[in-house]
Design an enzyme around this catalytic site. Structure first.
Site, PDB file in Angstrom:
ATOM      1  N   ASP A  21      44.383  36.380  39.757  1.00  0.00           N
ATOM      2  CA  ASP A  21      45.322  36.093  40.850  1.00  0.00           C
ATOM      3  C   ASP A  21      46.658  35.580  40.306  1.00  0.00           C
ATOM      4  O   ASP A  21      46.696  34.891  39.287  1.00  0.00           O
ATOM      5  CB  ASP A  21      44.687  35.046  41.782  1.00  0.00           C
ATOM      6  CG  ASP A  21      45.394  34.967  43.123  1.00  0.00           C
ATOM      7  OD1 ASP A  21      46.218  35.860  43.427  1.00  0.00           O
ATOM      8  OD2 ASP A  21      45.139  34.003  43.869  1.00  0.00           O
ATOM      9  N   HIS A  38      52.209  43.116  38.495  1.00  0.00           N
ATOM     10  CA  HIS A  38      50.957  43.877  38.312  1.00  0.00           C
ATOM     11  C   HIS A  38      50.941  44.566  36.938  1.00  0.00           C
ATOM     12  O   HIS A  38      49.908  44.627  36.286  1.00  0.00           O
ATOM     13  CB  HIS A  38      50.784  44.906  39.423  1.00  0.00           C
ATOM     14  CG  HIS A  38      50.552  44.282  40.774  1.00  0.00           C
ATOM     15  ND1 HIS A  38      49.686  43.227  40.969  1.00  0.00           N
ATOM     16  CD2 HIS A  38      51.080  44.553  42.000  1.00  0.00           C
ATOM     17  CE1 HIS A  38      49.676  42.897  42.252  1.00  0.00           C
ATOM     18  NE2 HIS A  38      50.520  43.670  42.897  1.00  0.00           N
ATOM     19  N   ARG A  72      47.781  45.413  52.263  1.00  0.00           N
ATOM     20  CA  ARG A  72      49.105  45.266  51.636  1.00  0.00           C
ATOM     21  C   ARG A  72      49.966  46.498  51.959  1.00  0.00           C
ATOM     22  O   ARG A  72      49.435  47.543  52.351  1.00  0.00           O
ATOM     23  CB  ARG A  72      48.946  45.112  50.126  1.00  0.00           C
ATOM     24  CG  ARG A  72      48.216  43.832  49.805  1.00  0.00           C
ATOM     25  CD  ARG A  72      48.226  43.516  48.336  1.00  0.00           C
ATOM     26  NE  ARG A  72      47.547  42.241  48.141  1.00  0.00           N
ATOM     27  CZ  ARG A  72      47.740  41.435  47.116  1.00  0.00           C
ATOM     28  NH1 ARG A  72      48.574  41.774  46.158  1.00  0.00           N
ATOM     29  NH2 ARG A  72      47.102  40.297  47.030  1.00  0.00           N
ATOM     30  N   LEU A 132      30.678  45.197  24.610  1.00  0.00           N
ATOM     31  CA  LEU A 132      31.046  44.554  25.881  1.00  0.00           C
ATOM     32  C   LEU A 132      30.875  45.514  27.063  1.00  0.00           C
ATOM     33  O   LEU A 132      31.267  46.685  26.977  1.00  0.00           O
ATOM     34  CB  LEU A 132      32.523  44.121  25.809  1.00  0.00           C
ATOM     35  CG  LEU A 132      33.095  43.514  27.095  1.00  0.00           C
ATOM     36  CD1 LEU A 132      32.614  42.076  27.287  1.00  0.00           C
ATOM     37  CD2 LEU A 132      34.621  43.548  27.087  1.00  0.00           C
ATOM     38  N   SER A 197      37.183  34.461  47.918  1.00  0.00           N
ATOM     39  CA  SER A 197      37.772  35.730  48.392  1.00  0.00           C
ATOM     40  C   SER A 197      36.823  36.928  48.330  1.00  0.00           C
ATOM     41  O   SER A 197      37.188  37.994  47.825  1.00  0.00           O
ATOM     42  CB  SER A 197      39.054  36.039  47.619  1.00  0.00           C
ATOM     43  OG  SER A 197      40.012  35.044  47.847  1.00  0.00           O
TER      44      SER A 197
END
Ligand code: FPP
Length: 252
Positions: A21, A38, A72, A132, A197
């Protein structure tokens, strides 16, 4: 047992989930367009993937686009869609060479066909990798995920494939997008906001939460290591008791 003794054996979490965020505020503070936030957020994402591998984290889940983010403006939504496409197209070979397995969670129904194909390709082409596990939560919402799981279970029950009385926690977990992943032990949210959220509501039932003040584009190795150090100080009891001294006061 002193807290020092208790901390000595605590290791890093196997699964870290992050609510990335603060991209918009990072940009706003610098007089830049939100899109630049972004873009820099994607740099931070790449850095965090490398750091997670390096720090021995086994699963890293990143909240990249929520089911609520459709609210958005169209331009921002399509920019974020484009950013995922760009990330997969540009980074997949490098991720695969680094032995990273890519998983995408969230609903695919609303995604454009080319994006859907791309995320499927990212998953299938890295399936055999053993390093990973990078989980990108995209068009993800926990309530949506639980609703989709519930529909499947209800359909199975109506068709007689499952006895409703046999629906236990494991049966529900098997229907979630995360069916093949361990639950996160640590959830980090950047930007100082202290909300969950609609992120991994089921899976984070016993996770530790760390709310870091740093805006996501500035999340670096030091911020990551600081969150892990805080995690290692936590006393995780899963509703039970840990230190003998706790028992006298009945701490749950
Ligand atoms: C929240 O910050 C961030 C997002 C909604 C998007 C997260 C995207 C990235 C980190 C870039 C990488 C993206 C992909 C798709 C791989 P915000 O925009 O809500 O920030 P604000 O609360 O300060 O406005």
């Amino acid at each position: 047992m002193s807290s020092g003794q208790r901390d000595a054996g605590v290791s890093n979490p196997a699964h870290v989930a992050i609510i990335m965020d603060g991209n918009g505020r990072w940009a706003q503070m610098r007089g830049l367009p939100r899109q630049e936030g972004h873009r820099r957020g994607l740099d931070a994402l790449r850095r965090t993937v490398r750091n997670a591998s390096d720090l021995g984290i086994q699963v890293l889940t990143l909240y990249s686009f929520s089911t609520e983010n459709w609210r958005r403006p169209y331009a921002e939504v399509s920019f974020l869609m484009g950013l995922l496409k760009h990330f997969v197209e540009k980074d997949l070979a490098e991720l695969s060479a680094a032995n990273v397995r890519v998983r995408i969670i969230g609903s695919r129904d609303d995604l454009a066909a080319d994006l859907r194909r791309l995320v499927e390709h990212a998953e299938t082409s890295t399936r055999a990798n053993t390093g990973l596990v990078l989980v990108i939560a995209f068009n993800y919402g926990s309530r949506d995920e639980i609703m989709r799981a519930t529909r499947r279970l209800a359909a199975d029950a109506v068709a007689g494939r499952i006895d409703p009385a046999a629906i236990d926690e494991a049966a529900i977990a098997r229907q979630l997008d995360t069916h093949d992943l361990p639950d996160p032990e640590l959830v980090i949210r950047t930007s100082g906001e202290t909300r969950i959220s609609n992120f991994l509501l089921w899976q984070a039932a016993y996770a530790e939460f760390i709310f870091a003040p740093v805006m996501w584009p500035d999340f670096d190795r030091a911020a990551f290591e600081d969150a892990l150090a805080q995690y290692r100080q936590r006393d995780r009891r899963f509703g039970g008791l840990s230190a003998p001294s706790d028992r006298s006061v009945g701490v749950a």
